[in-house]
Design an enzyme around this catalytic site. Sequence first.
Site, short mmCIF file in Angstrom:
data_model
loop_
_atom_site.label_atom_id
_atom_site.label_comp_id
_atom_site.label_asym_id
_atom_site.label_seq_id
_atom_site.Cartn_x
_atom_site.Cartn_y
_atom_site.Cartn_z
N GLU A 9 106.87 -78.47 34.95
CA GLU A 9 106.57 -79.81 34.45
C GLU A 9 105.90 -80.72 35.47
O GLU A 9 105.03 -81.52 35.13
CB GLU A 9 107.84 -80.54 33.97
CG GLU A 9 108.56 -79.84 32.83
CD GLU A 9 109.75 -79.07 33.36
OE1 GLU A 9 109.58 -78.34 34.35
OE2 GLU A 9 110.84 -79.17 32.78
N ASP A 82 112.31 -76.87 32.58
CA ASP A 82 113.73 -77.08 32.85
C ASP A 82 114.64 -76.30 31.88
O ASP A 82 114.29 -76.09 30.72
CB ASP A 82 114.08 -78.57 32.76
CG ASP A 82 113.57 -79.35 33.96
OD1 ASP A 82 113.22 -78.71 34.96
OD2 ASP A 82 113.53 -80.59 33.89
N ASP A 84 116.96 -76.60 29.65
CA ASP A 84 117.71 -77.33 28.63
C ASP A 84 116.86 -77.42 27.36
O ASP A 84 115.79 -76.82 27.29
CB ASP A 84 118.11 -78.72 29.14
CG ASP A 84 116.90 -79.56 29.59
OD1 ASP A 84 115.76 -79.17 29.29
OD2 ASP A 84 117.11 -80.59 30.24
N GLU A 86 115.11 -79.84 26.07
CA GLU A 86 113.81 -80.48 26.27
C GLU A 86 112.85 -79.52 26.96
O GLU A 86 111.67 -79.41 26.60
CB GLU A 86 113.99 -81.75 27.08
CG GLU A 86 113.00 -82.85 26.78
CD GLU A 86 113.16 -83.43 25.38
OE1 GLU A 86 112.15 -83.84 24.80
OE2 GLU A 86 114.30 -83.47 24.87
N TYR A 300 120.33 -78.08 39.07
CA TYR A 300 119.79 -78.83 37.94
C TYR A 300 120.68 -80.02 37.61
O TYR A 300 121.91 -79.92 37.60
CB TYR A 300 119.63 -77.93 36.72
CG TYR A 300 118.86 -78.59 35.61
CD1 TYR A 300 117.60 -79.14 35.85
CD2 TYR A 300 119.39 -78.69 34.33
CE1 TYR A 300 116.89 -79.76 34.84
CE2 TYR A 300 118.68 -79.30 33.30
CZ TYR A 300 117.44 -79.84 33.57
OH TYR A 300 116.74 -80.46 32.57
N ARG A 302 120.86 -82.13 34.85
CA ARG A 302 121.30 -82.51 33.50
C ARG A 302 122.30 -81.46 33.02
O ARG A 302 121.92 -80.43 32.48
CB ARG A 302 120.10 -82.65 32.56
CG ARG A 302 119.20 -83.81 32.94
CD ARG A 302 117.95 -83.91 32.10
NE ARG A 302 117.12 -85.03 32.54
CZ ARG A 302 116.22 -84.97 33.51
NH1 ARG A 302 116.02 -83.82 34.13
NH2 ARG A 302 115.52 -86.03 33.86
N HIS A 346 124.85 -74.04 32.42
CA HIS A 346 124.52 -74.65 33.71
C HIS A 346 125.75 -74.73 34.60
O HIS A 346 126.88 -74.68 34.14
CB HIS A 346 123.99 -76.07 33.49
CG HIS A 346 122.75 -76.12 32.66
ND1 HIS A 346 122.44 -77.19 31.87
CD2 HIS A 346 121.76 -75.22 32.47
CE1 HIS A 346 121.30 -76.97 31.24
NE2 HIS A 346 120.87 -75.77 31.60
#
Length: 689
Positions: A9, A82, A84, A86, A300, A302, A346
Site C-alpha cells: 500500500e 495488510d 485484514d 481492508e 501489525y 490493527r 493476528h
Amino acid sequence: MTKKLVIVESPAKAKTIGKFLGQNFKVEASMGHVRDLPKSQMGIDIENNFEPKYITIRGKGEIIRKIKKQAKNCEKVLLATDPDREGEAISWHLAHILKIDENDKCRIEFNEITPKAVQSAIKNPRTIDMALVEAQQARRVLDRLVGYKISPLLWRKIKKGLSAGRVQSVATRIICDRELEIQNFVPEEYWTIDVLLKDEEDKQQLKAQFFGIDGKKSTVKSEQEVNEIVSKVKDEQFIVEKVRKGKKKRNPVPPFTTSTLQQEASKKLGFTTKKTMVVAQQLYEGVEIKGEGAVGLITYIRTDSTRISDEAKKDCKDYIQNTYRGEYAQKSEIKYKNKSNVQNAHEAIRPTSMARVPEKIKSSLSRDQYKLYKLIFDRFLASQMLPAEYDTISITVKAGGFTFKAKGSVMTFDGYTVVYTDDREEEDRLPELAEGQILFLDKILPEQHFTQPPPSFTEASLVKTLEEKGIGRPSTYAPTISTIISRGYIVRENKKLIPTELGFIVTELMKEYFNDIVDEKFTAEMEKQLDEIEEGNKGWRTLISDFYQSFKKTLENAEQKIEKIEIKDEVTDEICEKCGRNLVIKQGRYGKFLACPGFPECRFTKPIIENTDINCPLCNGKVVIRKSKKGKKFYGCSNYPDCKFVSWDVPHDQECSKCGHYMVVKFYGKGKKQAKCSNKECNHSVALN
C-alpha cells in the site's frame, strides 16, 4: 522477464520490503485503495441485488498505469497488502485491475515486516480470501446506504455539511447520553469518619475508617449522624478485634491490542487516537535505523488479539534473563484471554525484535516514534514477566458497637512493575498489631463528600466503551472520533469529548426517527453478522437485503415527519471590524469562534478569547487563553502584539527564586501540581497544594 512484482500500500512499506527481497523482485506501492464507490452518487444498484459500482479513485490513474506496466514485465504478481479485511479488499481490487485469475495464488501476508516473515510469506502464497473481501464489501455497502440516505435528509432538515454514519452516530449518541447524565446528576451527601489511633507507648499509629455498626456496613449520610457517632465513639475503648495477614499477586497486563494501545497512549502520552495510529503505522511499515537501514519495528497494528508467537515469547524470555536476572521471567507459558469474537489470525502488537531496545535506537526515531515504541516495548516485556507480590494485612477495630477497618500491603517482589506501571492504586503499610490489643484515640477526622457524576468521555474511555459494547472494530475507532469532531458534533475540551448543540440536535433526531441506527445493541449485532460473513457462514447480500427492507420504511417515515430545524447563532455584543454587524458565535472543528453574520459578503472572523486573573509575567497586561490553528489551548498576553508572551502552560504568579524567570504550573501524579521554572536551564520547582 524473471522478476516478481510485489504490490503493497505505501512507499514506506515498499522501501522496507524491497531491502529484504533483492534484485529478483520489484516492489510497488498502490497508495492504498485504487478502486472505490463514487463520491458523487450512491454507487449501489439497489434494484440489482445491491450490486456496488466501483470506479478508479481520482488521482490513481497514473499509479495504476505504472503497476500495469510493471506487471507485464514480470512473470508473477504477489499482492502483499495488510493482513485484514481492508487489505484483502485492496488486493482483490488490484487483482481485478491486473486481470489476475481468482484461483491464482497471488496473495501473501505477514504480521511483521522482517526478513524472516516476508521471505516466509513469499514461499507460501495463497488465493484471495473472498470471505474477507465480502465482509469488507458488506460494511462498505452498509455504511454507504446509511450515509448517503440519511445525510441528505439532515442537509434538508437542519443544515448542509452534516453526515450520519452507522458507527459515528452511535459514538455521538454515547457521548451525548453521558453529558445528559452529567447535567441531570443530583449529588448525594455522604461522610467518611477516619480515626487516628496509637498504641500505649505512642510508637505506632493506625488510621482506620468507619465501617459500620455491629459489624454491618453502613453509610453515613448527614452531619447529624456524624455527630451522633463521634459523640459516642470518643468515650469508647478501641480494641483490635481481627488481624488478617495474607499474600496477593498482581498479574502483569497483557500486550497491546489496537484499542488498549490507543487508550494507554492517550493516558500516558497524551496522544489522540488518530496520532497514535499514524505513529504506529510508521513503526510498523519501517523506520531507517542507523546500521540497519529501513526495518519494521512492531507487528501489525490493527488487532484485537493478545496472542504471542512462540518465537517472540522465547526472544522476550531470553532478554529478561539476560537483563533482569532469571527470577523475573515467567517459568511457564502465560496465556491471556481474548474475547469470544476475537479473530486469532493476528498477534498482539509487540516489537519485532527485543534486540532493538528503545534507548539504543532512540537517535533514529522522532520524539513521538520513540515514546510510542518504548510504550509498546515495555508493555510487551512486562506481559512476559512474573507478577508483583505483596504481603497484605487487614485490621478490624471495635469501639463499642462501632467497627473501623484498615487495609494495607507491602510489595515483597516488584515483578513486572520493574518496567511497567499501571493505574492500580497501592495500599498503605500498616503497623504490626495483635488481636485484643488496646489502642488509644488520638484524633477523629470526619469529612463531608458528595457523590460525583460520571466523568465526560475522553478518547481513551470512549474507545474502551466502544470495544466493550462491540461497536466498530479496531481500525474504525480513530477515524470515527476524527469524523464526529470534524463534523462539529463533538469538541475536545481539556482532553474531554463534549457534545455541541448540533451534536445534541442530530442525536435526538436520530433517536426519534432512526433508533436502530443509533442503538448500541443493534450496531453490535451488525458487527457480529459481519464477522459471520468473514467466517463464510453468511452471504453479504442477505445481510444487506434484510437490513434495507426495514431501513427503507424508516427512511420514508422520517422524510414525511421531520420538520425543518433552524439553529440560530448566538449573537454577541462584539462588533464586526469590517461591516459593523454584531458578531455571532459559530462552531468549528476546533471549537467555537466569532464570525460575521454577513457571510459570504463579509468573511470577518476572530477567536473567542477567555480571560484569566493572571498578570502577564512580562508586562502589565493580563494573561488570556487563546487557541492555536489546530485547536490547542495556549496562554498569551492581552497586549499582543506589543507583548510577545506565550506559554503552553498556565503561568504562576511567583518568580523563580533561583534565576528570576516566571514559573508555570505543571501537573503530575493524581491531582498533584507544582510551580516549575520556565527557564529550561533551571530545574527549580516548588510543590503546590
